[in-house]
Design an enzyme around this catalytic site. Structure first.
Site, PDB file in Angstrom:
ATOM      1  N   HIS A 121      50.679  -8.299 -85.443  1.00  0.00           N
ATOM      2  CA  HIS A 121      50.099  -7.297 -84.557  1.00  0.00           C
ATOM      3  C   HIS A 121      48.581  -7.426 -84.648  1.00  0.00           C
ATOM      4  O   HIS A 121      48.035  -7.839 -85.663  1.00  0.00           O
ATOM      5  CB  HIS A 121      50.566  -5.917 -85.042  1.00  0.00           C
ATOM      6  CG  HIS A 121      50.234  -4.781 -84.138  1.00  0.00           C
ATOM      7  ND1 HIS A 121      48.971  -4.217 -84.089  1.00  0.00           N
ATOM      8  CD2 HIS A 121      50.998  -4.061 -83.273  1.00  0.00           C
ATOM      9  CE1 HIS A 121      48.970  -3.215 -83.233  1.00  0.00           C
ATOM     10  NE2 HIS A 121      50.181  -3.105 -82.720  1.00  0.00           N
ATOM     11  N   ASP A 198      52.591  -5.764 -93.826  1.00  0.00           N
ATOM     12  CA  ASP A 198      52.632  -4.742 -92.783  1.00  0.00           C
ATOM     13  C   ASP A 198      54.097  -4.342 -92.601  1.00  0.00           C
ATOM     14  O   ASP A 198      54.888  -5.084 -92.030  1.00  0.00           O
ATOM     15  CB  ASP A 198      52.043  -5.317 -91.487  1.00  0.00           C
ATOM     16  CG  ASP A 198      52.206  -4.395 -90.285  1.00  0.00           C
ATOM     17  OD1 ASP A 198      52.812  -3.319 -90.426  1.00  0.00           O
ATOM     18  OD2 ASP A 198      51.730  -4.768 -89.202  1.00  0.00           O
ATOM     19  N   GLN A 201      57.052  -2.068 -88.820  1.00  0.00           N
ATOM     20  CA  GLN A 201      58.274  -2.311 -88.046  1.00  0.00           C
ATOM     21  C   GLN A 201      59.516  -2.437 -88.923  1.00  0.00           C
ATOM     22  O   GLN A 201      60.632  -2.326 -88.428  1.00  0.00           O
ATOM     23  CB  GLN A 201      58.109  -3.570 -87.200  1.00  0.00           C
ATOM     24  CG  GLN A 201      57.069  -3.453 -86.104  1.00  0.00           C
ATOM     25  CD  GLN A 201      57.424  -2.417 -85.060  1.00  0.00           C
ATOM     26  OE1 GLN A 201      58.607  -2.205 -84.758  1.00  0.00           O
ATOM     27  NE2 GLN A 201      56.432  -1.768 -84.495  1.00  0.00           N
ATOM     28  N   LYS A 224      57.049   5.681 -86.748  1.00  0.00           N
ATOM     29  CA  LYS A 224      58.138   4.711 -86.576  1.00  0.00           C
ATOM     30  C   LYS A 224      59.425   5.183 -87.259  1.00  0.00           C
ATOM     31  O   LYS A 224      60.487   4.606 -87.048  1.00  0.00           O
ATOM     32  CB  LYS A 224      57.756   3.355 -87.182  1.00  0.00           C
ATOM     33  CG  LYS A 224      56.387   2.813 -86.802  1.00  0.00           C
ATOM     34  CD  LYS A 224      56.305   2.309 -85.402  1.00  0.00           C
ATOM     35  CE  LYS A 224      54.971   1.594 -85.187  1.00  0.00           C
ATOM     36  NZ  LYS A 224      54.786   1.155 -83.793  1.00  0.00           N
ATOM     37  N   CYS A 362      50.482  -5.891 -78.274  1.00  0.00           N
ATOM     38  CA  CYS A 362      49.425  -6.050 -79.290  1.00  0.00           C
ATOM     39  C   CYS A 362      49.704  -7.262 -80.177  1.00  0.00           C
ATOM     40  O   CYS A 362      49.435  -7.246 -81.382  1.00  0.00           O
ATOM     41  CB  CYS A 362      49.270  -4.783 -80.139  1.00  0.00           C
ATOM     42  SG  CYS A 362      48.675  -3.368 -79.218  1.00  0.00           S
TER      43      CYS A 362
END
Length: 404
Positions: A121, A198, A201, A224, A362
């Site tokens: 991202h 990260d 997700q 999320k 993104c």
């Protein structure tokens, strides 16, 4: 087996209509919906104990402080951090990454190397580019293949004793690929590099154990995982958080202030300047409570069923191509239909009540790799149904017939 009919009753927004059609919400990779149980926690905070924390001796302040720190412990437990103070409350993953990037600007020198994956991202690319500009460090990239999987042989070849940091998402937001981060972390540690994962997700689908993975940093956004926007966490190993300087100056992050010198507070307050999003932190923990009550193994199994069903049905549409066909992936399908622009398909789907994301998500380097302007992205959650997949498929067919 989860009871999706029962679960859907917990989400008020799923009862609404869009353009006269029942809402089919398939933009979960951008933001998940919020169950009534979490909404109630937010209302309870503002209705009954809204006050600033850590500083007040009055009852409301003490109650808010207790609830906020209890939320930190819940999040620590969920991700199996060794210490509660290794959990730093932030405004979300982007904020969390920038804290680390800013901190490492004091630790890197010209010629040092940092590595990022090709499927990140923008929030896990741009801060590192800015870091390289400030320090003279060199940014290297782990390439990926046409299936949307990282080429690990190339990753191992670019690792060296010059490597100081490695950044990789646990799950690609654009493709759904689940990356082999344990291998990525172990290899980085073998050359003495730190690793930031990260997890934005991954968090809705996978219960990550940061100690088992060995991650030095792990980032998550509340919105999320059935929580509110504007809240999230940075997990960092104590030794690394102690090495990094504060990101912002202000109240809460100080131990003592004079005009001659300021000393900083201990973890986690060192990185939590100013009045935090108190309600957001509490509601983030409530979102995890809700999902844990369902069970992450159950969620993963059901979402895999949705993914397989949707993949089969969509691929039956003539001219439809799916981008991201990794063996290990979450319930995300990015696709295009022939030469039709993804925005046009998304606009027609919206008229039919189907919410999807269109564009580069993104993650423009991924789109450049595939030589496409973007994709239509349908991202599923545990409250979606097989019937909603059927609605999506019929809507795509209608859009195709109108646009060809």
């Amino acid at each position: 087996m989860i009871d999706v009919t029962k679960i859907r009753k917990d989400f008020p927004i799923l009862k609404r209509e869009v353009n006269g059609k029942p809402l089919v919400y398939l933009d979960n990779a951008a933001t998940s919906q919020t169950p009534q149980q979490v909404i109630d926690v937010i209302v309870d905070y503002y209705s009954n104990y809204n006050a600033n924390i850590h500083r007040g001796v009055h009852a409301l302040s003490q109650e808010a402080t207790d609830k906020y720190e209890q939320a930190r412990i819940k999040i620590q437990t969920h991700f199996n951090a060794a210490k509660a103070y290794e959990v730093i409350f932030t405004s979300g993953t982007t904020h969390s990454i920038n804290i680390v990037a800013n901190g490492f600007s004091t630790l890197l020198k010209k010629g040092d190397e940092i590595i990022v994956s090709a499927m990140e991202h923008h929030s896990n690319i741009v801060p590192w580019q800015m870091l390289c500009e400030r320090t003279g460090a060199i940014l290297k990239v782990i390439p990926m293949n046409l299936e949307g999987e990282l080429i690990l042989e190339d990753y191992h070849s670019i690792l060296s004793d010059k490597t100081k940091l490695v950044f990789c998402n646990h799950v690609s937001n654009a493709l759904g690929t689940i990356n082999p981060i344990k291998e990525i972390i172990d290899a980085a540690h073998n050359v003495g590099a730190a690793v930031l994962i990260d997890g934005a997700q991954a968090a809705p689908h996978i219960k990550a154990d940061v100690q088992e993975l060995g991650a030095d940093f792990y980032t998550v956004s509340a919105h999320k995982i059935c929580g509110p926007t504007g809240a999230g966490i940075l997990y960092g190993k104590e030794e690394w958080l102690n090495k990094l300087p504060p990101y912002q100056g202000g109240g809460e992050m100080i131990a003592e202030v004079t005009f001659e010198k300021t000393t900083y507070a201990d973890l986690p307050h060192k990185f939590e300047a100013g009045t935090p999003n108190i309600c957001g932190g509490i509601a983030m923990a409530a979102g995890l409570d809700y999902m844990n009550a369902i069970g992450f193994d159950e969620i993963a199994a059901y979402e895999h069923e949705l993914l397989e069903y949707a993949t089969e049905k969509l691929l039956a549409i003539d001219g439809l191509k799916i981008y991201g066909t990794a063996k290990e992936k979450t319930a995300v399908i990015s696709f295009n239909v022939g030469a039709i622009h993804p925005y046009d398909i998304g606009s027609i789907l919206d008229k039919l009540g189907v919410a999807v994301r269109t564009g580069h998500h993104c993650a423009q380097p991924i789109m450049d790799f595939f030589k496409i302007p973007g994709t239509v992205r349908a991202s599923f959650s545990f409250y979606n149904t097989l019937h909603e997949v059927d609605v999506l498929v019929e809507a795509v067919k209608k859009a195709k017939s109108m646009l060809e």
